[in-house]
Design an enzyme around this catalytic site. Structure first.
Site, PDB file in Angstrom:
ATOM      1  N   THR A  34       6.323  -3.989  13.857  1.00 39.75           N
ATOM      2  CA  THR A  34       6.765  -2.860  13.067  1.00 39.75           C
ATOM      3  C   THR A  34       5.677  -2.428  12.070  1.00 39.75           C
ATOM      4  O   THR A  34       4.679  -3.117  11.885  1.00 39.75           O
ATOM      5  CB  THR A  34       7.999  -3.250  12.196  1.00 39.75           C
ATOM      6  OG1 THR A  34       7.554  -4.188  11.183  1.00 39.75           O
ATOM      7  CG2 THR A  34       9.133  -3.800  12.964  1.00 39.75           C
ATOM      8  N   ASN A  35       6.012  -1.373  11.355  1.00 40.54           N
ATOM      9  CA  ASN A  35       5.209  -0.932  10.214  1.00 40.54           C
ATOM     10  C   ASN A  35       5.569  -1.776   8.985  1.00 40.54           C
ATOM     11  O   ASN A  35       6.277  -2.775   9.114  1.00 40.54           O
ATOM     12  CB  ASN A  35       5.482   0.566   9.973  1.00 40.54           C
ATOM     13  CG  ASN A  35       4.233   1.290   9.513  1.00 40.54           C
ATOM     14  OD1 ASN A  35       3.563   0.851   8.580  1.00 40.54           O
ATOM     15  ND2 ASN A  35       3.912   2.391  10.163  1.00 40.54           N
ATOM     16  N   ASN A  71       0.838  -1.212   0.000  1.00 36.69           N
ATOM     17  CA  ASN A  71       0.000   0.000   0.000  1.00 36.69           C
ATOM     18  C   ASN A  71       0.862   1.248   0.000  1.00 36.69           C
ATOM     19  O   ASN A  71       1.962   1.270   0.542  1.00 36.69           O
ATOM     20  CB  ASN A  71      -0.972  -0.011   1.194  1.00 36.69           C
ATOM     21  CG  ASN A  71      -0.422   0.725   2.409  1.00 36.69           C
ATOM     22  OD1 ASN A  71      -0.553   1.945   2.535  1.00 36.69           O
ATOM     23  ND2 ASN A  71       0.233  -0.017   3.294  1.00 36.69           N
ATOM     24  N   SER A 113       5.607   5.221   8.694  1.00 40.49           N
ATOM     25  CA  SER A 113       4.971   4.927   7.408  1.00 40.49           C
ATOM     26  C   SER A 113       5.938   5.289   6.286  1.00 40.49           C
ATOM     27  O   SER A 113       6.533   6.361   6.307  1.00 40.49           O
ATOM     28  CB  SER A 113       3.691   5.737   7.250  1.00 40.49           C
ATOM     29  OG  SER A 113       3.270   5.677   5.906  1.00 40.49           O
ATOM     30  N   ASN A 168       3.168   7.530  15.197  1.00 39.19           N
ATOM     31  CA  ASN A 168       3.607   6.812  13.999  1.00 39.19           C
ATOM     32  C   ASN A 168       4.628   7.646  13.233  1.00 39.19           C
ATOM     33  O   ASN A 168       4.277   8.654  12.618  1.00 39.19           O
ATOM     34  CB  ASN A 168       2.386   6.510  13.115  1.00 39.19           C
ATOM     35  CG  ASN A 168       2.769   5.807  11.831  1.00 39.19           C
ATOM     36  OD1 ASN A 168       3.881   5.315  11.695  1.00 39.19           O
ATOM     37  ND2 ASN A 168       1.843   5.768  10.892  1.00 39.19           N
ATOM     38  N   PHE A 194      -1.659   8.189   4.291  1.00 41.24           N
ATOM     39  CA  PHE A 194      -2.442   8.817   5.373  1.00 41.24           C
ATOM     40  C   PHE A 194      -3.694   9.508   4.835  1.00 41.24           C
ATOM     41  O   PHE A 194      -3.983  10.669   5.184  1.00 41.24           O
ATOM     42  CB  PHE A 194      -1.598   9.839   6.159  1.00 41.24           C
ATOM     43  CG  PHE A 194      -0.515   9.251   7.024  1.00 41.24           C
ATOM     44  CD1 PHE A 194      -0.431   7.897   7.275  1.00 41.24           C
ATOM     45  CD2 PHE A 194       0.450  10.089   7.607  1.00 41.24           C
ATOM     46  CE1 PHE A 194       0.578   7.365   8.081  1.00 41.24           C
ATOM     47  CE2 PHE A 194       1.460   9.581   8.409  1.00 41.24           C
ATOM     48  CZ  PHE A 194       1.527   8.218   8.639  1.00 41.24           C
ATOM     49  N   ASN A 218       5.028   5.958   3.334  1.00 41.33           N
ATOM     50  CA  ASN A 218       4.278   6.640   2.274  1.00 41.33           C
ATOM     51  C   ASN A 218       4.106   8.134   2.480  1.00 41.33           C
ATOM     52  O   ASN A 218       3.377   8.781   1.744  1.00 41.33           O
ATOM     53  CB  ASN A 218       2.903   5.971   2.122  1.00 41.33           C
ATOM     54  CG  ASN A 218       3.047   4.490   1.819  1.00 41.33           C
ATOM     55  OD1 ASN A 218       3.845   4.110   0.961  1.00 41.33           O
ATOM     56  ND2 ASN A 218       2.319   3.652   2.536  1.00 41.33           N
ATOM     57  N   THR A 219       4.724   8.686   3.506  1.00 45.89           N
ATOM     58  CA  THR A 219       4.750  10.131   3.699  1.00 45.89           C
ATOM     59  C   THR A 219       6.215  10.522   3.639  1.00 45.89           C
ATOM     60  O   THR A 219       7.006  10.091   4.492  1.00 45.89           O
ATOM     61  CB  THR A 219       4.107  10.525   5.048  1.00 45.89           C
ATOM     62  OG1 THR A 219       2.728  10.158   5.018  1.00 45.89           O
ATOM     63  CG2 THR A 219       4.224  12.025   5.319  1.00 45.89           C
ATOM     64  N   LYS A 247       5.731   3.781  17.073  1.00 47.79           N
ATOM     65  CA  LYS A 247       5.684   2.693  16.075  1.00 47.79           C
ATOM     66  C   LYS A 247       6.851   2.850  15.112  1.00 47.79           C
ATOM     67  O   LYS A 247       7.002   3.899  14.479  1.00 47.79           O
ATOM     68  CB  LYS A 247       4.360   2.720  15.313  1.00 47.79           C
ATOM     69  CG  LYS A 247       4.220   1.552  14.331  1.00 47.79           C
ATOM     70  CD  LYS A 247       2.782   1.392  13.879  1.00 47.79           C
ATOM     71  CE  LYS A 247       2.624   0.262  12.881  1.00 47.79           C
ATOM     72  NZ  LYS A 247       1.225   0.084  12.472  1.00 47.79           N
TER      73      LYS A 247
HETATM   74  C1  LIG Z   1      -3.524  -0.913   3.634  1.00 49.01           C
HETATM   75  C2  LIG Z   1      -2.702  -0.633   4.871  1.00 49.01           C
HETATM   76  C3  LIG Z   1      -2.780   0.613   5.494  1.00 49.01           C
HETATM   77  C4  LIG Z   1      -1.994   0.869   6.627  1.00 49.01           C
HETATM   78  N1  LIG Z   1      -2.120   2.095   7.247  1.00 49.01           N
HETATM   79  C5  LIG Z   1      -1.416   2.323   8.384  1.00 49.01           C
HETATM   80  C6  LIG Z   1      -1.556   3.546   9.081  1.00 49.01           C
HETATM   81  O1  LIG Z   1      -2.338   4.426   8.708  1.00 49.01           O
HETATM   82  N2  LIG Z   1      -0.801   3.728  10.206  1.00 49.01           N
HETATM   83  C7  LIG Z   1       0.054   2.776  10.684  1.00 49.01           C
HETATM   84  O2  LIG Z   1       0.685   2.993  11.708  1.00 49.01           O
HETATM   85  N3  LIG Z   1       0.187   1.593  10.052  1.00 49.01           N
HETATM   86  C8  LIG Z   1      -0.518   1.352   8.930  1.00 49.01           C
HETATM   87  N4  LIG Z   1      -0.398   0.152   8.294  1.00 49.01           N
HETATM   88  C9  LIG Z   1       0.565  -0.857   8.823  1.00 49.01           C
HETATM   89  C10 LIG Z   1      -0.105  -1.884   9.706  1.00 49.01           C
HETATM   90  O3  LIG Z   1      -0.653  -1.297  10.868  1.00 49.01           O
HETATM   91  C11 LIG Z   1       0.926  -2.960  10.137  1.00 49.01           C
HETATM   92  O4  LIG Z   1       1.944  -2.347  10.908  1.00 49.01           O
HETATM   93  C12 LIG Z   1       1.563  -3.659   8.939  1.00 49.01           C
HETATM   94  O5  LIG Z   1       0.636  -3.851   7.895  1.00 49.01           O
HETATM   95  C13 LIG Z   1       2.168  -5.011   9.319  1.00 49.01           C
HETATM   96  O6  LIG Z   1       1.181  -5.892   9.786  1.00 49.01           O
HETATM   97  P1  LIG Z   1       0.500  -7.030   8.859  1.00 49.01           P
HETATM   98  O7  LIG Z   1       1.610  -7.768   8.183  1.00 49.01           O
HETATM   99  O8  LIG Z   1      -0.326  -7.836   9.804  1.00 49.01           O
HETATM  100  O9  LIG Z   1      -0.350  -6.291   7.854  1.00 49.01           O
HETATM  101  C14 LIG Z   1      -1.146  -0.128   7.147  1.00 49.01           C
HETATM  102  C15 LIG Z   1      -1.083  -1.383   6.512  1.00 49.01           C
HETATM  103  C16 LIG Z   1      -1.853  -1.635   5.391  1.00 49.01           C
HETATM  104  C17 LIG Z   1      -1.769  -3.001   4.732  1.00 49.01           C
END
Ligand SMILES: Cc1cc2nc3c(=O)[nH]c(=O)nc-3n(C[C@H](O)[C@H](O)[C@H](O)COP(=O)(O)O)c2cc1C
Length: 345
Positions: free
Chosen positions: A244-245, A110, A174, A171, A114, A176-177, A216
Protein backbone atom coordinates in the site's frame (compact mmCIF):
# COMPACT_ATOMS: atom_id res chain seq x y z
CA UNK A 1 29.37 1.22 4.83
CA UNK A 2 25.87 2.72 5.16
CA UNK A 3 26.17 2.36 8.95
CA UNK A 4 29.11 4.77 8.81
CA UNK A 5 27.34 7.35 6.66
CA UNK A 6 23.96 7.14 8.41
CA UNK A 7 24.79 9.33 11.47
CA UNK A 8 25.99 12.09 9.14
CA UNK A 9 22.82 11.90 7.07
CA UNK A 10 20.62 11.78 10.16
CA UNK A 11 22.25 15.02 11.37
CA UNK A 12 20.65 16.72 8.36
CA UNK A 13 17.01 17.63 7.84
CA UNK A 14 15.27 14.60 6.21
CA UNK A 15 14.81 16.18 2.80
CA UNK A 16 18.38 17.56 2.75
CA UNK A 17 19.66 14.08 3.66
CA UNK A 18 17.56 12.63 0.86
CA UNK A 19 19.12 15.03 -1.66
CA UNK A 20 22.65 14.46 -0.29
CA UNK A 21 22.23 10.67 -0.53
CA UNK A 22 21.04 10.77 -4.12
CA UNK A 23 23.79 13.21 -5.08
CA UNK A 24 26.37 10.93 -3.41
CA UNK A 25 24.96 7.89 -5.19
CA UNK A 26 25.17 9.65 -8.56
CA UNK A 27 28.81 10.63 -7.94
CA UNK A 28 29.65 7.12 -6.72
CA UNK A 29 27.99 5.61 -9.76
CA UNK A 30 29.75 7.90 -12.21
CA UNK A 31 33.11 7.15 -10.58
CA UNK A 32 32.47 3.40 -10.47
CA UNK A 33 32.61 3.42 -6.65
CA UNK A 34 29.09 2.20 -6.16
CA UNK A 35 30.19 -1.38 -5.55
CA UNK A 36 31.61 -0.19 -2.19
CA UNK A 37 28.15 0.63 -0.81
CA UNK A 38 26.15 -1.93 -2.74
CA UNK A 39 26.17 -5.64 -3.29
CA UNK A 40 25.96 -6.92 -6.87
CA UNK A 41 22.41 -7.69 -8.05
CA UNK A 42 21.15 -10.99 -6.69
CA UNK A 43 19.34 -13.19 -9.20
CA UNK A 44 15.98 -14.62 -8.21
CA UNK A 45 13.90 -14.56 -11.40
CA UNK A 46 10.25 -13.80 -10.86
CA UNK A 47 7.44 -13.27 -13.34
CA UNK A 48 4.45 -11.06 -12.54
CA UNK A 49 1.79 -9.51 -14.78
CA UNK A 50 3.68 -10.87 -17.79
CA UNK A 51 6.94 -9.10 -16.94
CA UNK A 52 10.11 -10.99 -16.01
CA UNK A 53 11.96 -9.49 -13.02
CA UNK A 54 15.60 -10.45 -12.22
CA UNK A 55 14.58 -10.48 -8.55
CA UNK A 56 11.34 -9.59 -6.73
CA UNK A 57 12.64 -6.66 -4.63
CA UNK A 58 12.03 -3.18 -6.03
CA UNK A 59 12.39 0.45 -5.12
CA UNK A 60 9.04 2.03 -4.22
CA UNK A 61 7.74 5.20 -5.84
CA UNK A 62 8.56 8.64 -4.46
CA UNK A 63 12.29 8.31 -3.88
CA UNK A 64 13.13 9.33 -7.45
CA UNK A 65 10.13 11.37 -8.56
CA UNK A 66 11.69 12.62 -11.82
CA UNK A 67 13.88 9.64 -12.74
CA UNK A 68 16.86 11.95 -12.11
CA UNK A 69 18.91 9.19 -10.46
CA UNK A 70 17.81 6.13 -12.38
CA UNK A 71 21.28 4.92 -13.38
CA UNK A 72 22.64 5.03 -9.82
CA UNK A 73 19.52 3.54 -8.20
CA UNK A 74 19.36 0.88 -10.89
CA UNK A 75 22.89 -0.23 -9.96
CA UNK A 76 22.07 -0.98 -6.30
CA UNK A 77 20.75 -4.49 -6.95
CA UNK A 78 17.00 -3.88 -7.15
CA UNK A 79 14.99 -6.22 -9.36
CA UNK A 80 13.02 -3.18 -10.51
CA UNK A 81 12.77 0.54 -9.94
CA UNK A 82 9.56 2.56 -9.81
CA UNK A 83 9.94 6.29 -10.53
CA UNK A 84 7.38 9.08 -9.98
CA UNK A 85 4.79 10.06 -8.95
CA UNK A 86 4.83 12.31 -11.99
CA UNK A 87 2.08 14.79 -12.95
CA UNK A 88 1.25 16.51 -16.26
CA UNK A 89 2.67 19.88 -15.21
CA UNK A 90 5.60 20.59 -12.87
CA UNK A 91 4.59 21.54 -9.32
CA UNK A 92 6.45 22.57 -6.18
CA UNK A 93 4.59 20.48 -3.63
CA UNK A 94 3.90 21.62 -0.08
CA UNK A 95 5.96 24.09 1.95
CA UNK A 96 9.08 22.80 3.73
CA UNK A 97 9.72 21.14 6.11
CA UNK A 98 7.54 18.36 4.76
CA UNK A 99 9.51 15.18 5.44
CA UNK A 100 10.42 13.87 8.91
CA UNK A 101 12.36 10.91 10.26
CA UNK A 102 11.11 9.19 13.41
CA UNK A 103 14.14 6.98 14.21
CA UNK A 104 12.66 5.60 17.42
CA UNK A 105 9.89 4.07 15.31
CA UNK A 106 11.95 3.44 12.16
CA UNK A 107 9.34 5.54 10.44
CA UNK A 108 9.03 8.51 8.10
CA UNK A 109 6.24 11.06 7.86
CA UNK A 110 5.96 12.97 4.58
CA UNK A 111 3.61 15.52 3.11
CA UNK A 112 5.65 16.29 -0.01
CA UNK A 113 2.54 16.70 -2.17
CA UNK A 114 3.78 15.35 -5.52
CA UNK A 115 6.66 17.82 -5.91
CA UNK A 116 7.99 17.00 -9.38
CA UNK A 117 9.28 18.50 -12.61
CA UNK A 118 6.36 17.30 -14.74
CA UNK A 119 6.01 14.26 -16.97
CA UNK A 120 7.96 15.69 -19.92
CA UNK A 121 11.05 16.10 -17.73
CA UNK A 122 10.66 12.54 -16.44
CA UNK A 123 10.39 11.23 -20.02
CA UNK A 124 13.59 13.09 -21.01
CA UNK A 125 15.43 11.66 -18.00
CA UNK A 126 14.35 8.10 -18.77
CA UNK A 127 15.33 8.55 -22.42
CA UNK A 128 18.84 9.71 -21.57
CA UNK A 129 19.38 7.10 -18.84
CA UNK A 130 21.33 3.93 -19.57
CA UNK A 131 19.20 1.84 -17.15
CA UNK A 132 17.81 -1.17 -19.02
CA UNK A 133 16.18 -3.00 -16.10
CA UNK A 134 12.49 -3.27 -15.25
CA UNK A 135 11.04 0.23 -14.89
CA UNK A 136 7.73 1.18 -13.29
CA UNK A 137 6.43 4.68 -13.89
CA UNK A 138 3.97 6.01 -11.32
CA UNK A 139 1.48 8.64 -12.49
CA UNK A 140 -0.78 11.10 -10.67
CA UNK A 141 -2.68 14.35 -11.05
CA UNK A 142 -1.76 17.98 -10.47
CA UNK A 143 -2.92 19.56 -7.22
CA UNK A 144 -5.08 22.17 -9.01
CA UNK A 145 -6.87 19.64 -11.24
CA UNK A 146 -10.34 18.98 -9.80
CA UNK A 147 -11.30 15.34 -9.24
CA UNK A 148 -13.97 15.52 -12.00
CA UNK A 149 -11.09 16.11 -14.47
CA UNK A 150 -8.52 13.88 -12.73
CA UNK A 151 -8.79 11.19 -15.38
CA UNK A 152 -7.52 13.65 -18.01
CA UNK A 153 -4.30 14.13 -16.03
CA UNK A 154 -3.79 10.36 -15.76
CA UNK A 155 -4.51 9.91 -19.49
CA UNK A 156 -2.03 12.69 -20.30
CA UNK A 157 0.72 10.98 -18.28
CA UNK A 158 -0.21 7.46 -19.43
CA UNK A 159 0.18 8.43 -23.09
CA UNK A 160 3.57 10.05 -22.53
CA UNK A 161 5.17 7.31 -20.41
CA UNK A 162 3.52 4.27 -22.00
CA UNK A 163 6.25 3.16 -24.40
CA UNK A 164 9.05 3.80 -21.87
CA UNK A 165 7.63 1.88 -18.93
CA UNK A 166 7.76 -1.86 -18.17
CA UNK A 167 4.58 -1.20 -16.16
CA UNK A 168 2.55 1.85 -15.17
CA UNK A 169 1.23 2.55 -11.67
CA UNK A 170 -1.90 4.62 -11.25
CA UNK A 171 -1.52 6.32 -7.88
CA UNK A 172 -4.80 7.30 -6.28
CA UNK A 173 -3.65 6.74 -2.71
CA UNK A 174 -1.32 9.56 -1.69
CA UNK A 175 -2.73 11.28 1.40
CA UNK A 176 -0.99 14.55 0.49
CA UNK A 177 -3.08 15.65 -2.49
CA UNK A 178 -6.45 16.78 -1.26
CA UNK A 179 -9.32 14.57 -2.44
CA UNK A 180 -7.06 12.10 -4.29
CA UNK A 181 -8.11 9.12 -2.19
CA UNK A 182 -11.77 9.86 -3.02
CA UNK A 183 -10.99 8.34 -6.43
CA UNK A 184 -11.00 4.98 -4.61
CA UNK A 185 -14.77 5.28 -4.09
CA UNK A 186 -16.52 2.50 -6.04
CA UNK A 187 -18.60 4.33 -8.69
CA UNK A 188 -15.88 6.93 -9.31
CA UNK A 189 -13.19 4.25 -9.48
CA UNK A 190 -15.21 2.13 -11.91
CA UNK A 191 -15.56 4.95 -14.47
CA UNK A 192 -11.99 6.12 -13.91
CA UNK A 193 -10.44 2.66 -14.35
CA UNK A 194 -12.57 1.80 -17.38
CA UNK A 195 -11.35 4.95 -19.16
CA UNK A 196 -7.73 4.20 -18.35
CA UNK A 197 -8.10 0.53 -19.35
CA UNK A 198 -9.43 1.56 -22.76
CA UNK A 199 -6.48 3.92 -23.23
CA UNK A 200 -4.07 1.18 -22.09
CA UNK A 201 -5.36 -1.25 -24.74
CA UNK A 202 -5.46 1.44 -27.45
CA UNK A 203 -1.86 2.42 -26.69
CA UNK A 204 -0.89 -1.26 -26.66
CA UNK A 205 -2.24 -1.71 -30.20
CA UNK A 206 -0.68 1.55 -31.41
CA UNK A 207 2.78 0.82 -30.03
CA UNK A 208 2.67 -2.93 -30.66
CA UNK A 209 3.71 -3.67 -27.06
CA UNK A 210 1.04 -3.81 -24.35
CA UNK A 211 2.14 -2.50 -20.95
CA UNK A 212 0.64 -3.73 -17.68
CA UNK A 213 -1.19 -1.16 -15.54
CA UNK A 214 -1.38 -1.38 -11.73
CA UNK A 215 -3.42 0.50 -9.17
CA UNK A 216 -1.75 1.66 -5.94
CA UNK A 217 -4.10 1.71 -2.98
CA UNK A 218 -4.14 3.16 0.53
CA UNK A 219 -3.82 1.15 3.75
CA UNK A 220 -6.65 3.10 5.37
CA UNK A 221 -9.52 1.21 3.71
CA UNK A 222 -12.40 -0.58 5.42
CA UNK A 223 -13.33 -4.16 4.50
CA UNK A 224 -16.31 -2.85 2.53
CA UNK A 225 -14.10 -0.44 0.58
CA UNK A 226 -11.64 -3.26 -0.12
CA UNK A 227 -14.52 -5.44 -1.35
CA UNK A 228 -15.57 -2.72 -3.77
CA UNK A 229 -12.05 -2.03 -5.06
CA UNK A 230 -11.35 -5.74 -5.59
CA UNK A 231 -14.60 -6.07 -7.56
CA UNK A 232 -13.74 -3.10 -9.80
CA UNK A 233 -10.20 -4.41 -10.40
CA UNK A 234 -11.48 -7.83 -11.40
CA UNK A 235 -14.32 -6.51 -13.56
CA UNK A 236 -11.99 -4.13 -15.41
CA UNK A 237 -9.27 -6.82 -15.67
CA UNK A 238 -6.57 -4.60 -14.20
CA UNK A 239 -3.14 -6.29 -14.32
CA UNK A 240 -2.14 -5.76 -10.72
CA UNK A 241 -2.38 -3.82 -7.50
CA UNK A 242 0.18 -2.26 -5.15
CA UNK A 243 -0.64 -2.59 -1.44
CA UNK A 244 0.00 0.00 0.00
CA UNK A 245 0.80 3.69 0.16
CA UNK A 246 1.45 5.54 3.46
CA UNK A 247 -1.11 5.68 6.29
CA UNK A 248 -2.91 8.68 7.77
CA UNK A 249 -3.21 6.81 11.09
CA UNK A 250 -0.64 8.36 13.43
CA UNK A 251 -1.67 6.48 16.58
CA UNK A 252 1.45 4.29 16.66
CA UNK A 253 3.80 7.29 16.47
CA UNK A 254 1.83 9.70 18.69
CA UNK A 255 4.56 9.70 21.37
CA UNK A 256 7.24 10.88 18.91
CA UNK A 257 8.37 14.53 18.73
CA UNK A 258 7.35 14.48 15.04
CA UNK A 259 4.36 12.18 15.52
CA UNK A 260 1.89 15.04 15.14
CA UNK A 261 3.23 16.23 11.77
CA UNK A 262 0.59 16.08 9.06
CA UNK A 263 1.33 13.55 6.32
CA UNK A 264 1.56 9.86 5.51
CA UNK A 265 3.36 7.50 7.89
CA UNK A 266 5.65 4.89 6.35
CA UNK A 267 8.18 2.42 7.72
CA UNK A 268 7.85 -0.04 10.57
CA UNK A 269 4.52 1.24 12.02
CA UNK A 270 2.92 0.66 8.60
CA UNK A 271 3.94 -2.99 8.28
CA UNK A 272 1.02 -4.72 10.01
CA UNK A 273 -1.70 -2.61 8.43
CA UNK A 274 -0.31 -2.68 4.89
CA UNK A 275 0.27 -6.45 5.14
CA UNK A 276 -3.32 -6.96 6.35
CA UNK A 277 -4.62 -5.00 3.34
CA UNK A 278 -2.38 -7.07 1.06
CA UNK A 279 -3.66 -10.32 2.58
CA UNK A 280 -7.25 -9.09 2.35
CA UNK A 281 -6.79 -8.14 -1.28
CA UNK A 282 -5.25 -11.54 -2.12
CA UNK A 283 -8.22 -13.31 -0.49
CA UNK A 284 -10.61 -11.23 -2.59
CA UNK A 285 -8.89 -11.48 -5.98
CA UNK A 286 -7.65 -15.07 -5.77
CA UNK A 287 -5.00 -15.72 -8.40
CA UNK A 288 -6.52 -13.40 -10.97
CA UNK A 289 -4.01 -10.60 -10.57
CA UNK A 290 -0.55 -9.96 -9.16
CA UNK A 291 0.12 -7.89 -6.06
CA UNK A 292 3.17 -5.84 -5.09
CA UNK A 293 3.54 -5.70 -1.30
CA UNK A 294 4.99 -2.50 0.15
CA UNK A 295 4.92 -0.91 3.58
CA UNK A 296 7.26 -1.29 6.53
CA UNK A 297 9.82 -3.75 5.14
CA UNK A 298 12.83 -3.22 7.43
CA UNK A 299 14.39 -6.68 7.19
CA UNK A 300 14.38 -9.89 5.18
CA UNK A 301 11.69 -11.51 7.34
CA UNK A 302 9.32 -8.63 6.61
CA UNK A 303 9.84 -9.18 2.87
CA UNK A 304 9.16 -12.92 3.20
CA UNK A 305 6.00 -12.16 5.20
CA UNK A 306 4.70 -9.96 2.38
CA UNK A 307 5.20 -12.87 -0.04
CA UNK A 308 3.47 -15.18 2.44
CA UNK A 309 0.54 -12.75 2.59
CA UNK A 310 0.12 -13.00 -1.19
CA UNK A 311 2.59 -10.63 -2.83
CA UNK A 312 4.48 -11.66 -5.97
CA UNK A 313 6.92 -8.77 -5.60
CA UNK A 314 7.86 -6.33 -2.83
CA UNK A 315 9.05 -2.74 -2.72
CA UNK A 316 10.94 -0.69 -0.14
CA UNK A 317 11.36 3.00 0.61
CA UNK A 318 11.70 3.79 4.35
CA UNK A 319 13.82 0.66 4.82
CA UNK A 320 16.41 2.27 2.54
CA UNK A 321 16.55 5.26 4.92
CA UNK A 322 17.12 3.09 8.02
CA UNK A 323 19.04 0.13 6.61
CA UNK A 324 20.63 1.34 3.36
CA UNK A 325 21.24 -0.74 0.22
CA UNK A 326 22.26 -3.96 2.05
CA UNK A 327 18.54 -4.43 2.77
CA UNK A 328 17.95 -5.28 -0.90
CA UNK A 329 20.09 -8.44 -0.96
CA UNK A 330 18.84 -9.38 2.53
CA UNK A 331 15.24 -9.32 1.23
CA UNK A 332 16.10 -11.29 -1.92
CA UNK A 333 17.89 -13.93 0.19
CA UNK A 334 14.96 -14.22 2.62
CA UNK A 335 12.52 -14.70 -0.25
CA UNK A 336 14.83 -17.27 -1.84
CA UNK A 337 15.00 -19.28 1.41
CA UNK A 338 11.24 -19.06 1.74
CA UNK A 339 10.83 -20.44 -1.81
CA UNK A 340 13.29 -23.26 -1.07
CA UNK A 341 11.40 -24.14 2.14
CA UNK A 342 8.07 -24.10 0.28
CA UNK A 343 9.40 -26.41 -2.43
CA UNK A 344 11.07 -28.70 0.10
CA UNK A 345 8.03 -28.81 2.37
C1 LIG B 1 9.18 10.61 1.35
C2 LIG B 1 8.21 9.69 0.64
C3 LIG B 1 7.68 10.06 -0.60
C4 LIG B 1 6.76 9.21 -1.24
N1 LIG B 1 6.28 9.58 -2.47
C5 LIG B 1 5.45 8.73 -3.13
C6 LIG B 1 4.97 9.05 -4.42
O1 LIG B 1 5.32 10.08 -5.01
N2 LIG B 1 4.12 8.17 -5.02
C7 LIG B 1 3.73 7.00 -4.43
O2 LIG B 1 2.98 6.24 -5.03
N3 LIG B 1 4.19 6.66 -3.21
C8 LIG B 1 5.02 7.49 -2.56
N4 LIG B 1 5.50 7.15 -1.32
C9 LIG B 1 5.04 5.88 -0.69
C10 LIG B 1 6.01 4.74 -0.90
O3 LIG B 1 6.14 4.41 -2.27
C11 LIG B 1 5.52 3.49 -0.14
O4 LIG B 1 4.28 3.07 -0.66
C12 LIG B 1 5.37 3.75 1.36
O5 LIG B 1 6.38 4.61 1.84
C13 LIG B 1 5.39 2.46 2.17
O6 LIG B 1 6.62 1.79 2.03
P1 LIG B 1 7.81 1.90 3.12
O7 LIG B 1 7.20 1.64 4.47
O8 LIG B 1 8.82 0.89 2.67
O9 LIG B 1 8.33 3.31 3.03
C14 LIG B 1 6.40 7.98 -0.65
C15 LIG B 1 6.95 7.62 0.59
C16 LIG B 1 7.85 8.46 1.23
C17 LIG B 1 8.43 8.04 2.56
Amino acid sequence: MYNLIRPLLFALDAEAAHRATLYGLDVAHRSNFLHIVAKPPVELPTTAFGVRFPNPVGLAAGLDKNADHLDALGALGFGFVEVGTTTPRPQLGNDKPRMFRLPRHQAVINRLGFNNDGVDALVRNVQKSSYRGVLGINIGKNKDTPNEKAVDDYLFCLERVYALASYITVNISSPNTQGLRDLQEEATLRRFIETLREAQERLGSQTGARRPMLLKIAPDLSDTELDAIAEVLLAAKVDGVICTNTTIDHSSVADDPHGHEIGGVSGKPLFARSTAVLRGMRQRVGNQLDIIGVGGILDGNNAAEKIDAGASLVQIYSGMVYRGPTLIAECVDAIRHQREDTHAG
